[in-house]
Enzyme design. Structure first.
Site, mmCIF file in Angstrom:
data_model
loop_
_atom_site.group_PDB
_atom_site.id
_atom_site.type_symbol
_atom_site.label_atom_id
_atom_site.label_comp_id
_atom_site.label_asym_id
_atom_site.label_seq_id
_atom_site.Cartn_x
_atom_site.Cartn_y
_atom_site.Cartn_z
ATOM 1 N N ASP A 46 -0.027 5.948 17.552
ATOM 2 C CA ASP A 46 0.216 4.952 16.628
ATOM 3 C C ASP A 46 0.325 3.447 17.235
ATOM 4 O OD1 ASP A 46 2.942 5.371 17.505
ATOM 5 O OD2 ASP A 46 3.595 4.156 15.794
ATOM 6 N N GLU A 64 5.658 6.147 16.689
ATOM 7 C CA GLU A 64 6.865 5.695 17.702
ATOM 8 C C GLU A 64 7.100 4.315 17.396
ATOM 9 O OE1 GLU A 64 8.283 4.007 21.508
ATOM 10 O OE2 GLU A 64 6.662 3.462 20.310
#
Length: 415
Positions: free
Chosen positions: A91, A186
């Site tokens: 991400d 994350e």
């Protein structure tokens, strides 16, 4: 001197893999309760899974939450070596746009200003970012000035996948079993929340999520998020005397209660801080979103208590229930998890030195998946991935830095 043969073909593989990753929109969203927090993260997750299968990795899997695992089998005759893991997140940060990323490749950089966008005259300059001077003669990958790049942490993803492909293509390099892990979310602090440590099966691991070449980190912030809500009373301004309570004005007052010299912009090294991430406010209600950070556990606990005390003082002044706070733990300093396990750090430092890199062991002014994973039973320090100026349009990475990260991965596994 390089310990692996890394020719132009492998440079192109690494570069093209990275470019393909950053073009896939995969920004996470802290407001979502789902995992992954955004449907778009499935696009890159599924892309990586197909790559891993094509390369020929064993036991490639992706679970219902988007966590990817795969393995390079040991090629040792008598294998008594531990399984070593490497982890990165796919991400990108919601702090800046990650949609429609258009990476630019600059060959043989010579220290000049780079005009990333001619229309807006958006420029990446060594005058402002001195780190660029370290990359004279190298190949830089930048943004076009409209988005972040996504080297955090798609550089790490590309390095890990390419290292696995390299090991499979070079059976003469003897090594133990290598575990690969890729996580969503994350950037919003949830990358390790649903990571199956037992399934991963590694004795220890490394997140490839650092910045400058040589970074090796096993100490990080203790971290929490705090949401302060302030309740007002909306009344027509023509009849407001003695009645209106303006939550927006109270929010501005509350902000001033926290130390002005304890913010990210005024602290460094081991200093902690309070960071106002977002504010929404009108007359009826205001919402202040903070993150709280400190390396020292006692100071960290004191910071959380300090915000609670200020909320209590606010309620004493303006009436009970005017303000409320919710504090949620995010991650803890992983340093204590390495007591008696410093061989994990020593192994990475040795692998860097073999690659001609001087290790830069320092504390992270932030956190990684590794901090949470270390508390989940998987010791997991952080290694550089090469990217610089994360979370904004000035982000860049040198291809040579990514090559060095790849070399460190191979050196660790074959050690």
């Amino acid at each position: 001197m390089s310990t692996i043969e890394f020719n132009e073909m492998w440079r192109e593989k690494l570069l093209n893999r990275f470019l393909s990753y950053v073009k896939i929109y995969s920004t996470s969203d802290a407001e979502s309760e789902a995992t992954p927090s955004t449907e778009r993260q499935w696009d890159i997750a599924n892309y990586i899974v197909e790559e891993l299968k094509t390369i020929g990795l064993e036991d490639v899997s992706i679970d219902e939450h988007g966590y990817i695992m795969a393995y390079v089998p040991s090629n040792l005759e008598n294998d008594n070596q531990p399984t070593i893991g490497f982890i990165s997140h796919y991400d990108t940060s919601p702090d800046f746009s990650g949609e429609n990323v258009k990476p630019q490749v600059w060959q043989n950089y010579q220290g000049e200003d780079l005009i990333l966008n001619k229309e807006s005259n958006f420029t990446l300059s060594p005058t402002k970012f001195e780190s660029l001077k370290k990359h004279i003669g190298q190949t830089l990958i930048t943004t076009d000035g409209n988005t972040l790049l996504g080297a955090d942490d798609k550089a790490g993803c590309a390095e890990i996948v390419t290292a696995a492909e390299y090991l499979i293509a070079h059976p003469e390099i003897k090594h133990g079993r290598m575990a690969l892990g890729f996580t969503p979310d994350e950037e919003i602090g949830r990358g390790a929340h649903k990571f199956d440590v037992a399934k991963f099966g590694a004795e220890f691991a490394y997140t490839m999520d650092g910045s400058e070449v040589g970074e090796l980190e096993y100490e990080n912030f203790n971290a929490a998020g705090a949401v302060v809500k302030i309740h007002g009373l909306s009344v027509h301004p023509g009849y407001a005397f003695g009645k209106m309570v303006n939550a927006a004005l109270l929010a501005a007052e509350f902000i001033q209660l926290l130390p002005a010299n304890e913010t990210p912009a005024t602290t460094k090294g081991f200093d902690g801080f309070y960071h106002l991430m977002d504010i929404t406010a009108d007359i009826s209600e205001a919402k202040l979103q903070y993150i709280i950070r400190d390396h020292d556990e006692e100071k960290y606990e004191a910071r959380k208590k300090f915000i609670e005390e200020k909320v209590a003082e606010f309620n004493q002044k303006y009436g009970q229930g005017t303000a409320e706070v919710e504090i949620k733990e995010q991650y803890r300093n992983m340093k204590q998890q390495f007591e008696g396990k410093m061989h994990i750090i020593d192994l990475a430092a040795k692998a860097m030195k073999e690659a001609g890199i001087e290790p830069k062991i320092k504390a992270i002014r932030g956190g990684t998946d590794g901090a949470q994973l270390s508390y989940m039973g998987l010791p997991c320090p952080n290694i550089f991935a090469g990217g610089m100026n994360f979370h904004g349009p000035y982000e860049y990475v040198a291809l040579e830095s990514m090559e060095k990260a790849l070399e460190v991965i191979v050196n660790i596994v074959k050690a």
